[in-house]
Design a protein around this motif. Structure first.
Motif, PDB file in Angstrom:
ATOM      1  N   LYS A 114       0.818  -1.214   0.000  1.00 32.67           N
ATOM      2  CA  LYS A 114       0.000   0.000   0.000  1.00 32.67           C
ATOM      3  C   LYS A 114       0.852   1.263   0.000  1.00 32.67           C
ATOM      4  CE  LYS A 114      -4.030  -1.992   2.363  1.00 32.67           C
ATOM      5  NZ  LYS A 114      -4.828  -1.980   3.620  1.00 32.67           N
ATOM      6  N   LEU A 115       2.075   1.162   0.519  1.00 30.90           N
ATOM      7  CA  LEU A 115       2.946   2.335   0.600  1.00 30.90           C
ATOM      8  C   LEU A 115       3.807   2.529  -0.650  1.00 30.90           C
ATOM      9  CD1 LEU A 115       4.193   2.087   4.309  1.00 30.90           C
ATOM     10  CD2 LEU A 115       2.433   3.605   3.381  1.00 30.90           C
ATOM     11  N   LEU A 116       3.792   1.553  -1.554  1.00 28.14           N
ATOM     12  CA  LEU A 116       4.583   1.672  -2.775  1.00 28.14           C
ATOM     13  C   LEU A 116       4.047   2.791  -3.658  1.00 28.14           C
ATOM     14  CD1 LEU A 116       5.134  -2.057  -3.866  1.00 28.14           C
ATOM     15  CD2 LEU A 116       6.849  -0.489  -2.930  1.00 28.14           C
ATOM     16  N   GLN A 117       4.967   3.538  -4.254  1.00 30.65           N
ATOM     17  CA  GLN A 117       4.597   4.619  -5.164  1.00 30.65           C
ATOM     18  C   GLN A 117       5.318   4.409  -6.491  1.00 30.65           C
ATOM     19  OE1 GLN A 117       5.293   8.468  -3.368  1.00 30.65           O
ATOM     20  NE2 GLN A 117       4.565   7.768  -1.375  1.00 30.65           N
ATOM     21  N   GLU A 118       4.581   4.488  -7.574  1.00 27.37           N
ATOM     22  CA  GLU A 118       5.161   4.194  -8.885  1.00 27.37           C
ATOM     23  C   GLU A 118       6.338   5.111  -9.204  1.00 27.37           C
ATOM     24  OE1 GLU A 118       3.773   3.228 -13.462  1.00 27.37           O
ATOM     25  OE2 GLU A 118       2.395   4.297 -12.128  1.00 27.37           O
ATOM     26  N   GLU A 119       6.197   6.397  -8.857  1.00 26.50           N
ATOM     27  CA  GLU A 119       7.281   7.332  -9.183  1.00 26.50           C
ATOM     28  C   GLU A 119       8.572   6.976  -8.458  1.00 26.50           C
ATOM     29  OE1 GLU A 119       4.488   9.571  -6.243  1.00 26.50           O
ATOM     30  OE2 GLU A 119       4.332   8.129  -7.904  1.00 26.50           O
ATOM     31  N   LYS A 120       8.452   6.445  -7.232  1.00 25.76           N
ATOM     32  CA  LYS A 120       9.647   6.039  -6.487  1.00 25.76           C
ATOM     33  C   LYS A 120      10.268   4.784  -7.087  1.00 25.76           C
ATOM     34  CE  LYS A 120       9.048   8.094  -1.926  1.00 25.76           C
ATOM     35  NZ  LYS A 120       9.126   7.835  -0.471  1.00 25.76           N
ATOM     36  N   LEU A 121       9.443   3.860  -7.529  1.00 24.90           N
ATOM     37  CA  LEU A 121       9.958   2.652  -8.176  1.00 24.90           C
ATOM     38  C   LEU A 121      10.709   3.012  -9.450  1.00 24.90           C
ATOM     39  CD1 LEU A 121       6.817   0.373  -7.725  1.00 24.90           C
ATOM     40  CD2 LEU A 121       9.055  -0.004  -6.660  1.00 24.90           C
ATOM     41  N   ILE A 122      10.122   3.908 -10.232  1.00 24.63           N
ATOM     42  CA  ILE A 122      10.764   4.348 -11.477  1.00 24.63           C
ATOM     43  C   ILE A 122      12.074   5.064 -11.176  1.00 24.63           C
ATOM     44  CG2 ILE A 122      10.570   5.913 -13.448  1.00 24.63           C
ATOM     45  CD1 ILE A 122       7.534   5.352 -13.405  1.00 24.63           C
ATOM     46  N   GLU A 123      12.043   5.962 -10.191  1.00 27.24           N
ATOM     47  CA  GLU A 123      13.240   6.722  -9.842  1.00 27.24           C
ATOM     48  C   GLU A 123      14.357   5.812  -9.350  1.00 27.24           C
ATOM     49  OE1 GLU A 123      14.594  10.510  -7.012  1.00 27.24           O
ATOM     50  OE2 GLU A 123      12.521   9.788  -6.974  1.00 27.24           O
ATOM     51  N   ALA A 124      14.012   4.834  -8.524  1.00 30.64           N
ATOM     52  CA  ALA A 124      15.016   3.915  -7.986  1.00 30.64           C
ATOM     53  C   ALA A 124      15.646   3.077  -9.096  1.00 30.64           C
ATOM     54  CB  ALA A 124      14.390   3.003  -6.928  1.00 30.64           C
ATOM     55  N   VAL A 125      14.822   2.546  -9.992  1.00 30.89           N
ATOM     56  CA  VAL A 125      15.357   1.730 -11.090  1.00 30.89           C
ATOM     57  C   VAL A 125      16.162   2.596 -12.047  1.00 30.89           C
ATOM     58  CG1 VAL A 125      14.761   0.228 -13.038  1.00 30.89           C
ATOM     59  CG2 VAL A 125      13.527   0.008 -10.875  1.00 30.89           C
ATOM     60  N   ASP A 126      15.752   3.853 -12.217  1.00 32.96           N
ATOM     61  CA  ASP A 126      16.541   4.782 -13.044  1.00 32.96           C
ATOM     62  C   ASP A 126      17.953   4.933 -12.469  1.00 32.96           C
ATOM     63  OD1 ASP A 126      14.537   5.278 -14.851  1.00 32.96           O
ATOM     64  OD2 ASP A 126      13.904   7.183 -13.961  1.00 32.96           O
ATOM     65  N   LEU A 127      18.042   5.093 -11.140  1.00 28.04           N
ATOM     66  CA  LEU A 127      19.349   5.260 -10.489  1.00 28.04           C
ATOM     67  C   LEU A 127      20.210   4.016 -10.675  1.00 28.04           C
ATOM     68  CD1 LEU A 127      18.384   6.984  -7.094  1.00 28.04           C
ATOM     69  CD2 LEU A 127      19.285   8.045  -9.165  1.00 28.04           C
ATOM     70  N   ILE A 128      19.592   2.846 -10.497  1.00 31.48           N
ATOM     71  CA  ILE A 128      20.338   1.586 -10.654  1.00 31.48           C
ATOM     72  C   ILE A 128      20.766   1.401 -12.097  1.00 31.48           C
ATOM     73  CG2 ILE A 128      20.177  -0.933 -10.503  1.00 31.48           C
ATOM     74  CD1 ILE A 128      18.129  -0.520  -8.211  1.00 31.48           C
ATOM     75  N   ASP A 129      19.841   1.640 -13.020  1.00 35.52           N
ATOM     76  CA  ASP A 129      20.095   1.410 -14.445  1.00 35.52           C
ATOM     77  C   ASP A 129      21.181   2.329 -14.992  1.00 35.52           C
ATOM     78  OD1 ASP A 129      19.671   0.110 -16.844  1.00 35.52           O
ATOM     79  OD2 ASP A 129      17.988   1.382 -17.441  1.00 35.52           O
ATOM     80  N   ALA A 130      21.263   3.550 -14.448  1.00 38.87           N
ATOM     81  CA  ALA A 130      22.237   4.528 -14.945  1.00 38.87           C
ATOM     82  C   ALA A 130      23.599   4.402 -14.266  1.00 38.87           C
ATOM     83  CB  ALA A 130      21.696   5.943 -14.740  1.00 38.87           C
TER      84      ALA A 130
END
Length: 282
Positions: A114-130
């Motif tokens: 319930k606390l998951l936020q799509e923008e945070k998931l995207i941002e986190a994977v962006d950091l890892i991917d880059a």
């Protein structure tokens, strides 16, 4: 505010004062009564000033008591559905104990989701991917989560590193660069060792992702992206142990998203791993 009042209180509970915890307990134990009471009624019941109740509602993110009460009315079903299945009793059967453990894990996963936020998931994977390299940090029980995550991400196209020894972790942190990403795992978010590693990484300019159960903890504030895992402490089973399954699920989610984003490279990495592992299997 769309987040559940119950989840907000659970993630902030350890950072509340003793008086504030008493207010939080009263709200969680009497949701219907609170949602239909005035601020003076609640203050009188708890033997505190009206202003104390008002400041509490401000602290957990509301504009004041009226805003909080409106949210209470809207979330009444969620608050009334609090389950006490995790309270294992001595006279429970073995099967009942096991079922309550499973129910507690399911509750932790549901609350964390319930606390998951799509923008945070995207941002986190962006950091890892880059990033050029991904480092995983955690001590004690959190080290187990870091090791499991390391095992997963070895199959990804991103070079991943993890050491179980704290001193080695600290040394690794000192060698990070702004092009690296570091994930920090700590249930309380107050582990001095993990905080020191995170502060070292921040000074260097490395990207940071934090996974913790305490939203107001010092470690949570050091994350470029912070995820909150929810759990409850039970007898013979610490809150940290209960939160582990939620933390593992957050890491699973980041891994899967990253792999789907880089399908061709991911398939190549997985193929290499499976090929070498197959040599030692019957």
């Amino acid at each position: 505010m769309t987040s559940s009042i119950r989840l907000i209180i659970k993630t902030m509970y350890k950072n509340l004062s003793q008086k504030e915890q008493a207010i939080a307990d009263y709200i969680l134990e009497n949701p219907k009564k609170v949602s239909h009471s005035s601020i003076s009624d609640i203050a009188s019941e708890l033997e505190v000033a009206d202003s104390t109740i008002f400041q509490f509602t401000k602290k957990i993110g509301y504009n004041g008591f009226k805003d909080f009460k409106m949210a209470m009315l809207m979330q009444e079903n969620d608050l009334s559905a609090i389950s006490f299945h995790e309270n294992i009793q001595k006279d429970d059967t073995e099967l009942t104990m096991a079922q309550k453990v499973f129910d507690s894990n399911i509750s932790s996963l549901t609350d964390t989701r319930k606390l998951l936020q799509e923008e945070k998931l995207i941002e986190a994977v962006d950091l890892i991917d880059a990033s050029n390299r991904l480092f995983l940090f955690g001590v004690g029980g959190s080290e187990i989560v870091a090791t499991d995550t390391y095992h997963k991400f070895l199959r990804s196209p991103i070079p991943v590193y993890h050491s179980s020894d704290y001193h080695l972790q600290l040394m690794e942190a000192s060698l990070l660069t702004p092009d690296d990403c570091a994930i920090f795992i700590s249930h309380t978010g107050r582990s001095k060792e993990t905080i020191m590693i995170a502060e070292t990484a921040k000074k260097i300019g490395a990207k940071t992702i934090v996974i913790t159960s305490q939203i107001s903890s010092p470690l949570a504030k050091l994350g470029d992206v912070t995820f909150i895992s929810v759990s409850e402490e039970t007898e013979f089973r610490s809150e940290a142990l209960a939160s582990r399954i939620s933390q593992l699920s957050i890491m699973d989610s980041l891994f899967v998203i990253l792999m789907f984003r880089n399908q061709d490279q991911a398939q190549e990495s997985i193929s290499k791993v499976r090929k070498v592992i197959a040599k030692i299997k019957d």
